[in-house]
Design a protein around this motif. Structure first.
Motif, PDB file in Angstrom:
ATOM      1  N   LEU A   1       0.821  -1.210   0.000  1.00 19.34           N
ATOM      2  CA  LEU A   1       0.000   0.000   0.000  1.00 19.34           C
ATOM      3  C   LEU A   1       0.858   1.265   0.000  1.00 19.34           C
ATOM      4  CD1 LEU A   1      -2.859  -1.017   2.462  1.00 19.34           C
ATOM      5  CD2 LEU A   1      -3.008  -0.768  -0.019  1.00 19.34           C
ATOM      6  N   SER A   2       1.978   1.236   0.697  1.00 26.79           N
ATOM      7  CA  SER A   2       2.882   2.398   0.694  1.00 26.79           C
ATOM      8  C   SER A   2       3.458   2.628  -0.695  1.00 26.79           C
ATOM      9  CB  SER A   2       4.015   2.189   1.691  1.00 26.79           C
ATOM     10  OG  SER A   2       3.518   2.123   2.992  1.00 26.79           O
TER      11      SER A   2
ATOM     12  N   THR B   1       2.817   5.939  -3.002  1.00 24.05           N
ATOM     13  CA  THR B   1       3.911   6.719  -3.590  1.00 24.05           C
ATOM     14  C   THR B   1       3.724   6.843  -5.096  1.00 24.05           C
ATOM     15  OG1 THR B   1       5.385   5.891  -1.867  1.00 24.05           O
ATOM     16  CG2 THR B   1       6.422   6.858  -3.800  1.00 24.05           C
ATOM     17  N   ALA B   2       3.322   5.749  -5.745  1.00 22.55           N
ATOM     18  CA  ALA B   2       3.093   5.787  -7.187  1.00 22.55           C
ATOM     19  C   ALA B   2       1.945   6.735  -7.531  1.00 22.55           C
ATOM     20  CB  ALA B   2       2.800   4.389  -7.712  1.00 22.55           C
ATOM     21  N   LEU B   3       0.879   6.722  -6.729  1.00 19.96           N
ATOM     22  CA  LEU B   3      -0.256   7.615  -6.988  1.00 19.96           C
ATOM     23  C   LEU B   3       0.108   9.084  -6.770  1.00 19.96           C
ATOM     24  CD1 LEU B   3      -3.262   5.679  -5.451  1.00 19.96           C
ATOM     25  CD2 LEU B   3      -2.975   6.346  -7.836  1.00 19.96           C
ATOM     26  N   GLU B   4       1.032   9.336  -5.874  1.00 22.49           N
ATOM     27  CA  GLU B   4       1.421  10.712  -5.603  1.00 22.49           C
ATOM     28  C   GLU B   4       2.403  11.258  -6.633  1.00 22.49           C
ATOM     29  OE1 GLU B   4       2.973  10.490  -1.645  1.00 22.49           O
ATOM     30  OE2 GLU B   4       1.016  10.734  -0.709  1.00 22.49           O
TER      31      GLU B   4
ATOM     32  N   ASP C   1       3.838   9.342  -9.819  1.00 27.23           N
ATOM     33  CA  ASP C   1       3.964   8.815 -11.182  1.00 27.23           C
ATOM     34  C   ASP C   1       2.746   9.241 -12.010  1.00 27.23           C
ATOM     35  OD1 ASP C   1       4.687   7.439 -13.430  1.00 27.23           O
ATOM     36  OD2 ASP C   1       4.655   5.448 -12.504  1.00 27.23           O
ATOM     37  N   ARG C   2       2.975  10.046 -13.068  1.00 23.87           N
ATOM     38  CA  ARG C   2       1.878  10.551 -13.900  1.00 23.87           C
ATOM     39  C   ARG C   2       1.151   9.436 -14.646  1.00 23.87           C
ATOM     40  NH1 ARG C   2       0.797  15.458 -14.331  1.00 23.87           N
ATOM     41  NH2 ARG C   2       2.151  17.229 -14.034  1.00 23.87           N
ATOM     42  N   ASP C   3       1.869   8.424 -15.084  1.00 25.34           N
ATOM     43  CA  ASP C   3       1.216   7.330 -15.818  1.00 25.34           C
ATOM     44  C   ASP C   3       0.253   6.555 -14.913  1.00 25.34           C
ATOM     45  OD1 ASP C   3       2.614   7.974 -18.114  1.00 25.34           O
ATOM     46  OD2 ASP C   3       4.275   6.601 -17.659  1.00 25.34           O
ATOM     47  N   VAL C   4       0.629   6.325 -13.672  1.00 26.45           N
ATOM     48  CA  VAL C   4      -0.254   5.613 -12.741  1.00 26.45           C
ATOM     49  C   VAL C   4      -1.478   6.468 -12.443  1.00 26.45           C
ATOM     50  CG1 VAL C   4      -0.432   4.691 -10.390  1.00 26.45           C
ATOM     51  CG2 VAL C   4       1.631   4.291 -11.719  1.00 26.45           C
ATOM     52  N   ILE C   5      -1.265   7.774 -12.283  1.00 25.85           N
ATOM     53  CA  ILE C   5      -2.390   8.682 -12.035  1.00 25.85           C
ATOM     54  C   ILE C   5      -3.341   8.675 -13.225  1.00 25.85           C
ATOM     55  CG2 ILE C   5      -3.037  11.094 -11.661  1.00 25.85           C
ATOM     56  CD1 ILE C   5      -0.336  11.410 -10.183  1.00 25.85           C
ATOM     57  N   ALA C   6      -2.797   8.701 -14.436  1.00 25.67           N
ATOM     58  CA  ALA C   6      -3.635   8.690 -15.654  1.00 25.67           C
ATOM     59  C   ALA C   6      -4.404   7.376 -15.760  1.00 25.67           C
ATOM     60  CB  ALA C   6      -2.766   8.910 -16.884  1.00 25.67           C
ATOM     61  N   ALA C   7      -3.764   6.264 -15.420  1.00 21.09           N
ATOM     62  CA  ALA C   7      -4.449   4.960 -15.493  1.00 21.09           C
ATOM     63  C   ALA C   7      -5.619   4.907 -14.517  1.00 21.09           C
ATOM     64  CB  ALA C   7      -3.454   3.838 -15.207  1.00 21.09           C
ATOM     65  N   TYR C   8      -5.413   5.404 -13.302  1.00 19.43           N
ATOM     66  CA  TYR C   8      -6.510   5.428 -12.325  1.00 19.43           C
ATOM     67  C   TYR C   8      -7.604   6.396 -12.757  1.00 19.43           C
ATOM     68  CZ  TYR C   8      -4.671   2.387  -8.693  1.00 19.43           C
ATOM     69  OH  TYR C   8      -4.270   1.304  -7.997  1.00 19.43           O
ATOM     70  N   ALA C   9      -7.237   7.505 -13.366  1.00 22.43           N
ATOM     71  CA  ALA C   9      -8.235   8.470 -13.836  1.00 22.43           C
ATOM     72  C   ALA C   9      -9.081   7.855 -14.940  1.00 22.43           C
ATOM     73  CB  ALA C   9      -7.549   9.739 -14.323  1.00 22.43           C
ATOM     74  N   ARG C  10      -8.466   7.095 -15.833  1.00 19.33           N
ATOM     75  CA  ARG C  10      -9.233   6.437 -16.916  1.00 19.33           C
ATOM     76  C   ARG C  10     -10.212   5.428 -16.343  1.00 19.33           C
ATOM     77  NH1 ARG C  10      -4.145   6.215 -19.385  1.00 19.33           N
ATOM     78  NH2 ARG C  10      -3.900   7.983 -20.767  1.00 19.33           N
ATOM     79  N   LYS C  11      -9.785   4.729 -15.278  1.00 17.99           N
ATOM     80  CA  LYS C  11     -10.684   3.754 -14.647  1.00 17.99           C
ATOM     81  C   LYS C  11     -11.895   4.454 -14.033  1.00 17.99           C
ATOM     82  CE  LYS C  11      -7.235   0.266 -13.532  1.00 17.99           C
ATOM     83  NZ  LYS C  11      -6.503  -0.415 -12.478  1.00 17.99           N
ATOM     84  N   LEU C  12     -11.719   5.724 -13.660  1.00 16.28           N
ATOM     85  CA  LEU C  12     -12.810   6.497 -13.078  1.00 16.28           C
ATOM     86  C   LEU C  12     -13.554   7.330 -14.139  1.00 16.28           C
ATOM     87  CD1 LEU C  12     -10.987   7.709  -9.834  1.00 16.28           C
ATOM     88  CD2 LEU C  12     -12.715   5.914 -10.016  1.00 16.28           C
ATOM     89  N   ASP C  13     -13.318   7.028 -15.397  1.00 16.09           N
ATOM     90  CA  ASP C  13     -13.980   7.672 -16.542  1.00 16.09           C
ATOM     91  C   ASP C  13     -13.547   9.123 -16.756  1.00 16.09           C
ATOM     92  OD1 ASP C  13     -15.343   5.333 -17.072  1.00 16.09           O
ATOM     93  OD2 ASP C  13     -17.104   5.922 -15.912  1.00 16.09           O
ATOM     94  N   TYR C  14     -12.359   9.477 -16.386  1.00 17.46           N
ATOM     95  CA  TYR C  14     -11.790  10.792 -16.702  1.00 17.46           C
ATOM     96  C   TYR C  14     -10.901  10.641 -17.931  1.00 17.46           C
ATOM     97  CZ  TYR C  14     -13.245  12.495 -12.122  1.00 17.46           C
ATOM     98  OH  TYR C  14     -13.975  12.870 -11.035  1.00 17.46           O
ATOM     99  N   VAL C  15     -10.899  11.671 -18.753  1.00 17.04           N
ATOM    100  CA  VAL C  15     -10.078  11.636 -19.961  1.00 17.04           C
ATOM    101  C   VAL C  15      -9.322  12.950 -20.117  1.00 17.04           C
ATOM    102  CG1 VAL C  15     -11.517   9.992 -21.227  1.00 17.04           C
ATOM    103  CG2 VAL C  15     -12.040  12.414 -21.353  1.00 17.04           C
TER     104      VAL C  15
END
Length: 169
Positions: free
Chosen positions: A56-57, A61-64, A66-80
């Motif tokens: 989880l740590s 850290t990746a969510l805070e 890494d831009r690619d990880v943030i973008a992947a999570y945003a796509r899962k939440l229907d953000y583009v």
């Protein structure tokens, strides 16, 4: 002889009490093994929870950062992004949010052991039984001695000075 029998019986009762306390008492070997087993289980459980915490740590850290990880999570939440197009297909289930395993609760198990009063009671009972058995064995022995003493006559004894075979110097 009576005092000796009583002391031996007390010694045996105390020995039984001590052995029971050492093996099955609250601080005995049996309780120690139960605690060691519980310690092993808690250590394994702690290691599993530590592994979950590390994962989880790392994900935090990746969510805070890494831009690619943030973008992947945003796509899962229907953000583009403004340059992307979103196509929704009907009939498909929406994305399920990830449930993280946070471990399970471990409760302390109660130890099983023989109480001090039970150990003492067994020691006292063993004292009483051993004293009774020694008196019963001594009673038969004393009765047989009196029978043999009655059968003896004065002819059974040798009179005079005993002579020993001692080499002369």
């Amino acid at each position: 002889m009576t005092h000796t029998k009583c002391l031996i019986a007390v010694l045996l009762g105390t020995l039984v009490y001590t052995l029971l306390s050492l093996i099955a008492g609250r601080d005995g070997i049996w309780a120690y093994r139960q605690l060691a087993e519980q310690k092993r289980e808690i250590s394994a459980h702690t290691a599993a929870i530590q592994k979950i915490n590390d994962e989880l740590s790392l994900e935090q850290t990746a969510l805070e950062k890494d831009r690619d990880v943030i973008a992947a999570y945003a796509r899962k939440l229907d953000y583009v992004n403004p340059d992307e197009k979103l196509v929704k297909i009907t009939g498909l289930r929406p994305y399920q949010t990830t449930l993280y395993d946070t471990g399970t609760v471990m409760k302390r198990r109660a130890m099983t052991y023989m109480s001090e009063s039970v150990c003492k009671a067994v020691g006292v009972v063993f004292f009483a039984l051993s004293l009774l058995l020694m008196y019963m064995a001594g009673y038969d022995k004393n009765r047989n001695v009196h029978k043999h003493a009655a059968k003896r006559t004065n002819t059974d004894f040798i009179k005079g000075v005993p002579v020993y075979d001692v080499p002369q110097v």
